[in-house]
Design a protein around this motif. Sequence first.
Motif, PDB file in Angstrom:
ATOM      1  N   HIS A  37      59.615   6.062  26.293  1.00 45.48           N
ATOM      2  CA  HIS A  37      59.336   5.016  25.302  1.00 45.48           C
ATOM      3  C   HIS A  37      60.173   3.770  25.575  1.00 45.48           C
ATOM      4  O   HIS A  37      59.650   2.644  25.573  1.00 45.48           O
ATOM      5  CB  HIS A  37      59.617   5.540  23.896  1.00 45.48           C
ATOM      6  N   LEU A  38      61.452   3.968  25.832  1.00 43.43           N
ATOM      7  CA  LEU A  38      62.357   2.841  26.046  1.00 43.43           C
ATOM      8  C   LEU A  38      61.991   2.076  27.314  1.00 43.43           C
ATOM      9  O   LEU A  38      62.025   0.842  27.339  1.00 43.43           O
ATOM     10  CB  LEU A  38      63.800   3.347  26.122  1.00 43.43           C
TER      11      LEU A  38
ATOM     12  N   LYS B 115      58.983   1.894  28.887  1.00 46.08           N
ATOM     13  CA  LYS B 115      57.711   1.180  28.717  1.00 46.08           C
ATOM     14  C   LYS B 115      57.901  -0.052  27.833  1.00 46.08           C
ATOM     15  O   LYS B 115      57.373  -1.143  28.121  1.00 46.08           O
ATOM     16  CB  LYS B 115      56.671   2.112  28.096  1.00 46.08           C
ATOM     17  N   LYS B 116      58.681   0.082  26.776  1.00 41.35           N
ATOM     18  CA  LYS B 116      58.911  -1.031  25.856  1.00 41.35           C
ATOM     19  C   LYS B 116      59.653  -2.170  26.545  1.00 41.35           C
ATOM     20  O   LYS B 116      59.353  -3.351  26.331  1.00 41.35           O
ATOM     21  CB  LYS B 116      59.712  -0.548  24.649  1.00 41.35           C
ATOM     22  N   SER B 117      60.615  -1.847  27.391  1.00 42.73           N
ATOM     23  CA  SER B 117      61.458  -2.857  28.021  1.00 42.73           C
ATOM     24  C   SER B 117      60.833  -3.459  29.275  1.00 42.73           C
ATOM     25  O   SER B 117      60.913  -4.664  29.506  1.00 42.73           O
ATOM     26  CB  SER B 117      62.827  -2.259  28.361  1.00 42.73           C
TER      27      SER B 117
END
Length: 259
Positions: free
Chosen positions: A190-191, A193-195
Amino acid sequence: MSTNIFLCSYSYHTQRFHSQHKSGFPGYLFRLQTEGVCEVVVKGRKMELEKGNLLLIQPGDHYELLVRENQKSGDYYLGCEGDWIDEWWSRSAKPAVSRIDLDEKLLALWRHIIIEKRRPSSKENTELTDYLLRSLCLSLERAVNETTFSFSHPYAVTRMMRYIEEHATKVFKIEEVALHAGLSISRASHLFKKSVGKTMMEYAQQIRLSVAIERMNYTTMTLEHIAETCGFGTYSYFHKVFKKKYGVAPGAYRRLHIE
């Protein structure tokens, strides 16, 4: 622009040890704690150094080092001076203490300098030592920036990106990337992909394609061998990924660019 290394080694203390430079350290000092703990005093400020702590001191800084009874402390250290070092130091902020990864490539570079400096002066390749020192300075600067001044990505994401960049041409698992960053698989995915805006595997594919194009343009390796050594596994999968990205098959792309 010249550089000079006047001390460089690895030390390991198992007994009480004290060293001080009350009138100021004579040059620049890089000290990387690799094992145990110790205490330092820099410009009147007392700090405890643990594994992964990098100490950077400039000429004239008051400096003391203390290893107490029943403590163990291991570190790489290097003292240097010169016009190039002055210029490098002045162009960006250098925190006195920061925490960095104990990257094996960085440690190997440090060990290479130690070995060169142990040679008799008549055998030392000063040009090589100079470039090794510059490489070490730039590597340390990057490590500090990624941990202390990393505004573009969270540090955990930077660690994952570096892991993927190093292992992209091999087979690796998402679990390995997450473990390297100290995160759960779901949190890491998640981190990242978000960043970054891509999944870990999409980021790896981007690197693999870049390496593949380089080998297609500048080597005589077969497309099957390129697919295998760039991390795609099989040529059929490489063909599928390449055509989807560039709209042309690898063979046609190679013929077009060779001609």
